[in-house]
Design an enzyme around this catalytic site. Sequence first.
Site, mmCIF file in Angstrom:
data_model
loop_
_atom_site.group_PDB
_atom_site.id
_atom_site.type_symbol
_atom_site.label_atom_id
_atom_site.label_comp_id
_atom_site.label_asym_id
_atom_site.label_seq_id
_atom_site.Cartn_x
_atom_site.Cartn_y
_atom_site.Cartn_z
ATOM 1 N N ASP A 28 5.504 -12.349 -5.955
ATOM 2 C CA ASP A 28 5.065 -12.658 -7.323
ATOM 3 C C ASP A 28 5.628 -14.006 -7.774
ATOM 4 O O ASP A 28 4.936 -14.785 -8.440
ATOM 5 C CB ASP A 28 5.534 -11.561 -8.283
ATOM 6 C CG ASP A 28 5.024 -10.196 -7.886
ATOM 7 O OD1 ASP A 28 3.809 -9.976 -7.928
ATOM 8 O OD2 ASP A 28 5.856 -9.346 -7.508
ATOM 9 N N HIS A 85 7.391 -5.091 -9.094
ATOM 10 C CA HIS A 85 6.166 -5.560 -8.452
ATOM 11 C C HIS A 85 5.076 -4.525 -8.747
ATOM 12 O O HIS A 85 4.927 -3.535 -8.041
ATOM 13 C CB HIS A 85 6.378 -5.709 -6.941
ATOM 14 C CG HIS A 85 5.114 -6.089 -6.215
ATOM 15 N ND1 HIS A 85 4.545 -7.335 -6.335
ATOM 16 C CD2 HIS A 85 4.300 -5.379 -5.390
ATOM 17 C CE1 HIS A 85 3.444 -7.386 -5.599
ATOM 18 N NE2 HIS A 85 3.275 -6.211 -5.024
#
Length: 341
Positions: A169, A197
Amino acid sequence: MFRYIWSFVDVEKDPLVVLVTGAAGQVGYALVPMIAGGSMLGPDQPIILHMLDIEPAAEILKGVKMELLDGAFPLLKGVIATTNVIEACKGVDIAIMLGGFPRRKGDSKDLIFRNVGIYKAQASALEQHADSNCKVLVVANPANTNALILKEFAPSIPDENITSLTRLDHNRALNQISENLNVHVGDVKNVIIWGNHSSYVYPDANHATVDIGAGLKPVRELIADDQWLNTEFITNVQQRGQAIIKSRRLSSAFSTASAACDHMRDWILGTPKGTWVSMGVYSDGSYGIQPGLIYSFPVTCEKGEWLIVQGLKIDEFAREKMDAVAKELMEEKAVAYSCLH
């Protein structure tokens, strides 16, 4: 005198034993040559690879081993490909946990429940057979909660040695900014991934900067579009995985593998001065996040240890996003712990 002479001799380091679970899968197939080639631990660190997968994947795992050997990697000093978790965990210095029950449409509680059994078994094997200072990176989703389960069943592994992956990410956020500003991604730094996540992940550009050649400038100043940074930027990062699945009919593989390498390399070898990265780590209460969660924070790393960056200003918008993802993680933790008892 002998010590002085010895300093000029090129002495090879002792190999580190690196475990990759789920090694027959797409991410594993992308990751193991990166490790063998030195992308994770550097060009002078020999490694011995232990690859673990389930029995139905044994033949595929055998093929991965053959390809590794055919790659003739100078740093690769040995390869074990096995479906036996005890054999896989013996003497492990670094564990990359890719293996887990795959995410499917439906009840997320079922995903957590199924992964509890997997991580209980693997954690118990690490507890008994890995090096006492083993460093663990959990990648399989739900990564933060899987890491918590692992911690429960490997109590002798220090809390600070169990982490989860949010670097993918983080890298996606860097890319979004570099594309918006038409600058090289290497010139963008210090974005933050807060939390988990998941679809709630919060990419934060409030403290990010860009090297414009004459110094560093804040991303918010350069982009000058708070609406984009507070909406599209966030959703682009949150939905990037689904966009990749839509395009290639498969989930992210080598970008995940590359992020795992980045995570471990910075953790072991250190972050550049003035730069932080995002890692899922055991919360100590920093930024008002409940202790006892595995939560993604901005961290700096030195000599194999991470440290949460302190003193960053958190505005009301960021606070709301950070608390929402903490709530999600607390709910996941409650489900996971209900499966343990």
